[in-house]
Design a protein around this motif. Structure first.
Motif, short mmCIF file in Angstrom:
data_model
loop_
_atom_site.label_atom_id
_atom_site.label_comp_id
_atom_site.label_asym_id
_atom_site.label_seq_id
_atom_site.Cartn_x
_atom_site.Cartn_y
_atom_site.Cartn_z
N GLN A 29 0.83 -1.20 0.00
CA GLN A 29 0.00 0.00 0.00
C GLN A 29 0.86 1.25 0.00
OE1 GLN A 29 -3.40 0.23 -0.42
NE2 GLN A 29 -2.78 2.37 -0.71
N GLN A 30 1.98 1.23 0.70
CA GLN A 30 2.91 2.36 0.67
C GLN A 30 3.42 2.60 -0.74
OE1 GLN A 30 5.97 1.34 3.47
NE2 GLN A 30 4.69 1.68 5.27
N ALA A 31 3.68 1.51 -1.46
CA ALA A 31 4.13 1.64 -2.85
C ALA A 31 3.05 2.30 -3.70
CB ALA A 31 4.49 0.26 -3.41
N LYS A 32 1.82 1.87 -3.55
CA LYS A 32 0.72 2.44 -4.33
C LYS A 32 0.52 3.91 -4.01
CE LYS A 32 -1.70 -2.00 -4.68
NZ LYS A 32 -2.88 -2.79 -4.28
N THR A 33 0.64 4.26 -2.74
CA THR A 33 0.50 5.66 -2.33
C THR A 33 1.61 6.50 -2.95
OG1 THR A 33 -0.57 5.04 -0.25
CG2 THR A 33 0.43 7.23 -0.36
N PHE A 34 2.82 5.96 -2.95
CA PHE A 34 3.95 6.68 -3.55
C PHE A 34 3.73 6.89 -5.05
CE2 PHE A 34 7.94 6.32 -5.95
CZ PHE A 34 8.57 7.49 -5.54
N TYR A 35 3.29 5.84 -5.75
CA TYR A 35 3.05 5.98 -7.19
C TYR A 35 2.01 7.05 -7.48
CZ TYR A 35 5.35 1.40 -7.49
OH TYR A 35 6.24 0.34 -7.40
N LEU A 36 1.00 7.15 -6.63
CA LEU A 36 -0.05 8.14 -6.83
C LEU A 36 0.48 9.55 -6.58
CD1 LEU A 36 -3.05 8.60 -7.50
CD2 LEU A 36 -3.52 8.38 -5.04
N GLU A 37 1.22 9.73 -5.49
CA GLU A 37 1.70 11.06 -5.13
C GLU A 37 2.79 11.55 -6.07
OE1 GLU A 37 2.92 10.74 -1.09
OE2 GLU A 37 0.86 10.78 -0.29
N ARG A 38 3.72 10.68 -6.41
CA ARG A 38 4.85 11.08 -7.23
C ARG A 38 4.49 11.15 -8.71
NH1 ARG A 38 9.55 13.84 -7.91
NH2 ARG A 38 10.89 12.84 -9.43
N PHE A 39 3.74 10.16 -9.20
CA PHE A 39 3.50 10.04 -10.63
C PHE A 39 2.04 10.21 -11.03
CE2 PHE A 39 7.19 7.36 -9.57
CZ PHE A 39 8.16 7.97 -10.37
N PHE B 210 9.59 0.29 -6.11
CA PHE B 210 9.48 0.63 -4.69
C PHE B 210 10.01 -0.58 -3.93
CE2 PHE B 210 7.48 1.02 -0.58
CZ PHE B 210 7.26 2.37 -0.37
N GLY B 211 11.25 -0.50 -3.47
CA GLY B 211 11.83 -1.69 -2.87
C GLY B 211 13.03 -1.39 -2.01
N SER B 212 13.87 -2.41 -1.84
CA SER B 212 15.02 -2.28 -0.94
C SER B 212 16.19 -3.10 -1.45
CB SER B 212 14.66 -2.79 0.47
OG SER B 212 13.56 -2.11 1.01
N TYR B 213 17.39 -2.57 -1.19
CA TYR B 213 18.60 -3.36 -1.26
C TYR B 213 18.85 -3.90 0.14
CZ TYR B 213 19.53 -0.41 -5.40
OH TYR B 213 19.45 0.25 -6.58
#
Length: 276
Positions: free
Chosen positions: A92-102, A179-182
């Protein structure tokens, strides 16, 4: 989570290129890696593996691999140690980021067959490793990087207009939003696991795929390093016996931009070494 996004990749790129030629010398010279002036840390990641096109499970538990990309459940549960509820929260954090940023509503795009949204991990056979890091000393084989997260990929052949911070731009077919991590497995001198170094990434602009490979720019956030920026390229080519040769180079800097206001006036741009 709020991130202090930088506004210009050009400034950072010029600064990094210049900074890599400068040395702050004393502190890091003893470890063999200098810290570029104006930065606190610079890391270089490399992947030079060979992937079997017909092996969907290159490591026990890492399944459904299609070339470089595999299912993300192993990464989320075994590497990051998340529960189903925590994984759903990160999604859900990823989806929120995609909406806000893009300005991209992932669920709507998926429902209308304009995009896919999936968890992923990079194929372990990519042999993605941290090779160089200021303030740290990995051996020649480097430290293993487990890389995974969530991926929004545009499938609409007409593309999707973006909004948010990318208003006026078009997300093209096959563009990806990450939206991820190393998760870097740091080892001691004997090669035994010592700690996990986690660096979160969020796409700054769409990641672009073509027949030659993959290119990305992402914002970074790390408890150890703070806010940063990553530029990466992964080149692919067909190898022998139905394999894919993968050659990745990724440069990371913390902070995202140089903190220098000016650069040394020496040597002059047109200087040359003196003849002996």
């Amino acid at each position: 989570m709020k991130h202090n996004y930088v506004s210009s990749i050009k400034k950072w790129t010029v600064a990094l290129a210049t900074g890599l030629l400068l040395t702050s010398g004393a502190a890091m010279a003893k470890k063999g890696v200098t810290t570029p002036d104006g930065f606190e840390s610079v890391l270089v990641l490399m992947g030079t593996g060979t992937i079997d096109k017909h092996n969907p499970e290159p490591h026990p538990g890492v399944i459904n691999c299609d070339g470089l990309i595999c299912d993300g459940e192993f990464f989320q549960k075994e590497i990051m140690g998340r529960t189903d509820a925590e994984i759903a929260e990160v999604a859900q954090q990823a989806k929120t980021f995609y909406l806000e940023r893009f300005g991209l509503a992932a669920d709507d795009l998926v429902a209308n067959n304009r995009a896919t949204f999936k968890s992923f991990t990079l194929n372990p056979d990519f042999e993605y490793r941290l090779q160089i890091a200021t303030g740290m000393k990995a051996k020649g084989e480097g430290w293993i990087i487990r890389d995974g997260g969530f991926n929004l990929t545009i499938t609409d052949p007409q593309g999707v207009p973006m909004a948010g911070e990318m208003a006026g731009r078009l997300a093209k077919p096959d563009d990806q939003f990450l939206f991820g991590s190393y998760n870097i497995l740091v080892t001691n001198k004997k090669g035994k696991p010592k700690k996990e170094l986690v660096i979160d990434y969020r796409s700054r602009v769409p990641a672009v795929s073509d027949e030659d490979g993959f290119r990305l720019q992402s914002f970074l956030s790390s408890e150890e390093f703070g806010e940063g920026l990553v530029l990466g390229t992964i080149l692919t080519r067909d190898g022998a016996d139905e394999t894919i040769k993968v050659n990745g180079r990724t440069v990371i800097s913390f902070p995202a931009e140089t903190q220098l206001d000016s650069f040394p006036a020496f040597p002059a741009f047109d200087d040359k070494p003196k003849s002996k």
